[in-house]
Design a protein around this motif. Sequence first.
Motif, PDB file in Angstrom:
ATOM      1  N   THR A  53       0.827  -1.208   0.000  1.00  0.00           N
ATOM      2  CA  THR A  53       0.000   0.000   0.000  1.00  0.00           C
ATOM      3  C   THR A  53       0.858   1.252   0.000  1.00  0.00           C
ATOM      4  N   PRO A  54       0.441   2.283  -0.725  1.00  0.00           N
ATOM      5  CA  PRO A  54       1.127   3.572  -0.610  1.00  0.00           C
ATOM      6  C   PRO A  54       0.922   4.186   0.773  1.00  0.00           C
ATOM      7  N   GLY A  55      -0.149   3.746   1.442  1.00  0.00           N
ATOM      8  CA  GLY A  55      -0.497   4.257   2.756  1.00  0.00           C
ATOM      9  C   GLY A  55      -1.997   4.239   2.947  1.00  0.00           C
ATOM     10  N   ALA A  56      -2.446   4.544   4.140  1.00  0.00           N
ATOM     11  CA  ALA A  56      -3.877   4.614   4.403  1.00  0.00           C
ATOM     12  C   ALA A  56      -4.488   5.781   3.627  1.00  0.00           C
TER      13      ALA A  56
ATOM     14  N   THR B 197       5.111  -7.213  -0.017  1.00  0.00           N
ATOM     15  CA  THR B 197       5.230  -7.680  -1.401  1.00  0.00           C
ATOM     16  C   THR B 197       5.465  -6.564  -2.397  1.00  0.00           C
ATOM     17  N   GLY B 198       5.173  -5.317  -2.007  1.00  0.00           N
ATOM     18  CA  GLY B 198       5.353  -4.180  -2.906  1.00  0.00           C
ATOM     19  C   GLY B 198       5.716  -2.949  -2.105  1.00  0.00           C
ATOM     20  N   GLU B 199       4.763  -2.036  -1.969  1.00  0.00           N
ATOM     21  CA  GLU B 199       4.976  -0.842  -1.164  1.00  0.00           C
ATOM     22  C   GLU B 199       4.544  -1.081   0.282  1.00  0.00           C
ATOM     23  N   GLY B 200       5.354  -0.675   1.211  1.00  0.00           N
ATOM     24  CA  GLY B 200       4.972  -0.673   2.611  1.00  0.00           C
ATOM     25  C   GLY B 200       4.952   0.759   3.087  1.00  0.00           C
TER      26      GLY B 200
ATOM     27  N   GLY C 242      -0.227   2.897   7.449  1.00  0.00           N
ATOM     28  CA  GLY C 242      -1.141   2.077   6.672  1.00  0.00           C
ATOM     29  C   GLY C 242      -0.608   0.689   6.422  1.00  0.00           C
ATOM     30  N   ALA C 243       0.722   0.554   6.396  1.00  0.00           N
ATOM     31  CA  ALA C 243       1.371  -0.753   6.268  1.00  0.00           C
ATOM     32  C   ALA C 243       1.555  -1.401   7.629  1.00  0.00           C
ATOM     33  N   LEU C 244       1.982  -0.621   8.605  1.00  0.00           N
ATOM     34  CA  LEU C 244       2.251  -1.164   9.937  1.00  0.00           C
ATOM     35  C   LEU C 244       1.008  -1.796  10.553  1.00  0.00           C
TER      36      LEU C 244
ATOM     37  N   TYR D 246       9.720  -0.351   2.296  1.00  0.00           N
ATOM     38  CA  TYR D 246       8.978  -0.193   3.549  1.00  0.00           C
ATOM     39  C   TYR D 246       9.483   1.102   4.176  1.00  0.00           C
ATOM     40  N   SER D 247       8.567   2.054   4.398  1.00  0.00           N
ATOM     41  CA  SER D 247       9.037   3.378   4.779  1.00  0.00           C
ATOM     42  C   SER D 247       8.064   4.093   5.704  1.00  0.00           C
ATOM     43  N   VAL D 248       8.569   5.073   6.432  1.00  0.00           N
ATOM     44  CA  VAL D 248       7.757   5.905   7.304  1.00  0.00           C
ATOM     45  C   VAL D 248       6.869   6.851   6.505  1.00  0.00           C
ATOM     46  N   ILE D 249       7.267   7.160   5.284  1.00  0.00           N
ATOM     47  CA  ILE D 249       6.534   8.072   4.414  1.00  0.00           C
ATOM     48  C   ILE D 249       6.971   7.801   2.991  1.00  0.00           C
TER      49      ILE D 249
END
Length: 543
Positions: A389-392, A426-429, A433-435, A451-454
Amino acid sequence: MTTAQALDWQRCAGCRTLHYAKKLARCLGVCPDCEHHHRLTAAERIEQLVDAGTFVPAGTRAVVTDLLRFPDYRARLAKARAETGLPDAVLCGTGRIAGRAVSLAVMDFRFMGGSLGAAVGELITRAAETAVRKRVPLLIVTASGGARMQEGVLALMQMAKVSQAIAGVRDAGLLTVSLVTDPTYGGVAASFATNCDVIVVEQGARMGFAGPRVIEQTIKQKLPADFQTASFLLAHGQVDAVLHRRDLPGWLGALFAATSGGAEWVTERDDDGLVRSAKSLPSRDSWDVVTAARDTARPTALDHISTALDGFVELRGDRLAADCPAIVAGFATLDGRPVAVVGHQKGHETAELVARNFGMPRPEGYRKALRVMELAARLRIPILAFVDTPGAFPGQDAEEHGQSLAIAANVLRMFELDTPIVTVVTGEGGSGGALALAVADRVLMFENSVYSVISPEGCSSILWGDAKAAPEAARALRITARELLELGVVDGVLPEPADIRTAVTAAFAELNGREDLIGSRRDRFRAFGTVGLLISEGGEVDG
């Protein structure tokens, strides 16, 4: 036409077409022209759902007495018994569905509108107690107008009586399933029809607390045409699935197979395919990895589920307001062993990407995922999560519905689930929204994932005032699998093309039987950020 000939024909209640009765029966009581699902008797329902020759009626026969001496009640009971051949509005027993043992309670609307009275409450309660005694799932098939008025407050108490029995089944670590048929209203809808773990609705069924006529007459509110229909319930997140009658036995059988916990996890391979040393991975430009992670040709969660797992049964809805298609959740089997699976779902083509909100969940998606994970923990089934996910979703409606609360609830609650959790990025973290799906005992990453904070664009805009510096931000954030393995945030990296089945099986086998999963999970996250941190007890840090 003679009386006998008239009995050979039946008019569809939906399209008014006249059908040969035997043909309609062969169609399971579903009109071949308009697919209207006609009501079934309890016996007909059992015949359609339960494997042939396996149903054993319950030995208990409960006959209600007229304690309130309600006018005409005894006469109504006698008439209903004569017309249905049943002592009351439910038929209970045990049987097998697709080979899986189950305790059943099947309501019959012909008996005084399937109303809930003391006898019905007692029999369904005993069916629940049978489920606990035999260690099998409980299936309740509802068809009711609500609590039986002729039994007064004692009928009202049956809502609580059956609910406490369902609580007993849940406490025993067993599955409860409600199959809602038309119609299901009042006290039945407001108790055991909706407080089971899984709610499946037969196509065309209606369910609600107050019926449309009552609502319109009481508060003069104009209701939409689809109000309280199966599709309405699904769209509003209140049920898990809406199925055609012919599909119910197979779907229920798959659900029971995918939720039968207790299987041991072992692996026959010494090599799980994971890379655990950062030095063994090639050093790649971070922005190139971001581009690869975002490629719409990459397999989605549903792709991974279809290739690595078997018999996936999707569950939908947050039970409050809606279903979020950006998250998929349900149960499946991995080499014959049940697993719960949750994951962000993007898509490949534009239409699916839009329909799935580009994998950006709303609060309803996180609540759905948590509901499935909590059920898995109670059934002692391990959890597999896919993150991409790009994020929530950052929209107004998401904020109004409690986006922060939903993410926070997942992060906190996952520390309390006493079952193994394995997350695969598997892709964007992207960020929280990923955590919200990654508070796990083991966190794995694909080689071409991040996998990133932003997002790099977000970081660049905030810190450099220009999104064009995103490549530079990506390099500074250290978001690649190689870098995160070096930081200890992930436990292993899957070279692509990845063998998820082997890696996940090995992880579950390693975690299987651990007595202090919760403590170990907390310790894992407690340690993050302490390396390189200067700490002074009771004084200033000397930098």
